[in-house]
Design an enzyme around this catalytic site. Structure first.
Site, PDB file in Angstrom:
ATOM      1  CB  ALA A  16      -0.699  -0.229   1.162  1.00 42.06           C
ATOM      2  CB  CYS A  17       2.371   3.302  -1.950  1.00 38.55           C
ATOM      3  SG  CYS A  17       1.454   3.811  -3.776  1.00 38.55           S
ATOM      4  CG  ASP A  18      -0.704   8.935   0.971  1.00 36.78           C
ATOM      5  OD1 ASP A  18      -2.122   9.002  -0.529  1.00 36.78           O
ATOM      6  OD2 ASP A  18      -0.705  10.157   1.654  1.00 36.78           O
ATOM      7  CB  VAL A  47      -2.709   3.286   2.275  1.00 45.78           C
ATOM      8  CG1 VAL A  47      -3.359   5.504   2.531  1.00 45.78           C
ATOM      9  CG2 VAL A  47      -2.622   2.805   3.575  1.00 45.78           C
TER      10      VAL A  47
END
Length: 103
Positions: A16-18, A47
């Site tokens: 998960a990333c942002d 995310v």
């Protein structure tokens, strides 16, 4: 809240990333290559959009609280360094050899 899972029970691993800076995409690619012989799908997702069928979410420690809100029933593993972090290495080892992730 789920806090641990056996590595052999992990079928979907989500990175998960942002920020969209590319580091998490590189990590997802590295994990796909590392785990290509294992019965695990590695996905990259924002995310706030973690899929409901994720078994483990790996994200930077700065995103862990958001990941827990987005996926309260999934094991969240946070890390500090995108490449070579011990927390990520522990997930890979548990998937390949068995062992507990989380807790």
């Amino acid at each position: 809240m789920v806090t641990s899972i056996d590595g052999k029970d992990i079928k979907k691993l989500v990175i998960a990333c942002d920020a969209g800076m590319g580091s998490s995409v590189m990590l997802a690619g590295q994990l796909r290559r590392t785990l290509k012989k294992e019965p695990v799908t590695v996905e990259h997702t924002p995310v706030d959009s973690i899929p409901g069928d994720a078994d483990v979410v790996v994200c930077h420690s700065g995103l862990a609280a958001r990941a827990r809100r987005a996926a309260p029933d999934v094991v969240i593993v946070s890390f500090e360094v995108y490449i070579g972090d011990p927390a990520v290495n522990q997930v890979v080892t548990a998937i390949k050899n068995g062992g507990v992730v989380g807790a």
